[in-house]
Design a protein around this motif. Structure first.
Motif, short mmCIF file in Angstrom:
data_model
loop_
_atom_site.label_atom_id
_atom_site.label_comp_id
_atom_site.label_asym_id
_atom_site.label_seq_id
_atom_site.Cartn_x
_atom_site.Cartn_y
_atom_site.Cartn_z
N GLU A 1 2.79 27.50 2.19
CA GLU A 1 2.31 26.39 3.02
C GLU A 1 0.80 26.24 2.94
O GLU A 1 0.25 25.31 3.50
N ARG A 2 0.12 27.16 2.25
CA ARG A 2 -1.33 27.18 2.30
C ARG A 2 -2.02 27.17 0.93
O ARG A 2 -3.23 27.35 0.86
N MET A 3 -1.26 27.01 -0.15
CA MET A 3 -1.93 27.03 -1.45
C MET A 3 -1.08 26.36 -2.53
O MET A 3 0.10 26.10 -2.33
N ASN A 4 -1.71 26.13 -3.66
CA ASN A 4 -1.05 25.55 -4.82
C ASN A 4 0.03 26.50 -5.33
O ASN A 4 -0.18 27.70 -5.42
N SER A 5 1.20 25.94 -5.69
CA SER A 5 2.34 26.74 -6.13
C SER A 5 2.05 27.57 -7.37
O SER A 5 2.42 28.74 -7.45
N LEU A 6 1.40 26.97 -8.36
CA LEU A 6 1.11 27.70 -9.59
C LEU A 6 0.10 28.82 -9.37
O LEU A 6 0.26 29.92 -9.91
N LEU A 7 -0.91 28.56 -8.55
CA LEU A 7 -1.89 29.60 -8.25
C LEU A 7 -1.21 30.75 -7.49
O LEU A 7 -1.46 31.92 -7.78
N GLY A 8 -0.35 30.41 -6.55
CA GLY A 8 0.36 31.45 -5.80
C GLY A 8 1.20 32.32 -6.70
O GLY A 8 1.18 33.55 -6.60
N ALA A 9 1.95 31.69 -7.60
CA ALA A 9 2.79 32.45 -8.54
C ALA A 9 1.92 33.31 -9.46
O ALA A 9 2.28 34.45 -9.77
N PHE A 10 0.78 32.78 -9.87
CA PHE A 10 -0.15 33.54 -10.72
C PHE A 10 -0.65 34.79 -9.98
O PHE A 10 -0.70 35.88 -10.55
N ILE A 11 -1.00 34.62 -8.71
CA ILE A 11 -1.50 35.76 -7.93
C ILE A 11 -0.41 36.82 -7.78
O ILE A 11 -0.65 38.02 -7.96
N VAL A 12 0.82 36.38 -7.45
CA VAL A 12 1.94 37.33 -7.31
C VAL A 12 2.15 38.10 -8.61
O VAL A 12 2.28 39.32 -8.61
N ALA A 13 2.19 37.39 -9.73
CA ALA A 13 2.41 38.04 -11.03
C ALA A 13 1.26 38.99 -11.36
O ALA A 13 1.49 40.09 -11.88
N SER A 14 0.04 38.58 -11.07
CA SER A 14 -1.13 39.41 -11.38
C SER A 14 -1.12 40.69 -10.56
O SER A 14 -1.40 41.78 -11.09
N VAL A 15 -0.81 40.58 -9.27
CA VAL A 15 -0.75 41.78 -8.42
C VAL A 15 0.34 42.72 -8.93
O VAL A 15 0.14 43.94 -9.01
#
Length: 133
Positions: free
Chosen positions: A16-30
């Motif tokens: 609800e608070r960020m771009n979907s692609l950026l969120g998925a990128f952060i999850v994958a990176s972590v």
């Protein structure tokens, strides 16, 4: 199950608070950094990491699995960005996964379908129907 529940709740909050692609990128990176650090720790502590059973097809299946996870993350972020309710989205995804994995087990792995399993699938689908009303 607690970690998966935490994943779903935090995906809802972030979606609800960020771009979907950026969120998925952060999850994958972590995830990648965490696994990389774990492997480095194991190696530094002298823990043997057996790679003798690793095959090229195992690597390919792992890559495909990773792509599926990232695709799932993006879709989940997109649903939550549109204010989709957690209590509806997650049960639908989980029951859909159960149904698809049962079908995959029968079709690709030759697993059997008993009347009890069929009834279980029917009840699972019925539960989603009841939860979404």
């Amino acid at each position: 199950m607690t970690l998966y529940a935490g994943f779903n709740v935090t995906m809802k909050l972030a979606g609800e608070r960020m771009n979907s692609l950026l969120g998925a990128f952060i999850v994958a990176s972590v995830g990648a950094v965490t696994m990389g650090l774990t492997l480095l720790y194991l190696r530094a502590s002298g823990e043997p990491i057996d790679l003798s059973q690793t095959t090229s097809s195992g690597i390919v299946y792992s890559i495909l699995g990773g792509l599926c996870v990232i695709g799932f993350d993006v879709v989940l972020y997109m649903l939550f960005a549109k204010q989709a309710p957690l209590s509806v989205v997650v049960p639908i995804i989980q029951i859909g996964t159960i149904a698809l994995m049962t079908l995959a087990g029968v079709v690709w792995f030759g697993e059997s379908m008993s009347p009890q399993r069929i009834l279980g699938l029917v009840l699972a689908v019925a539960s989603v129907f009841l939860l979404t009303r």
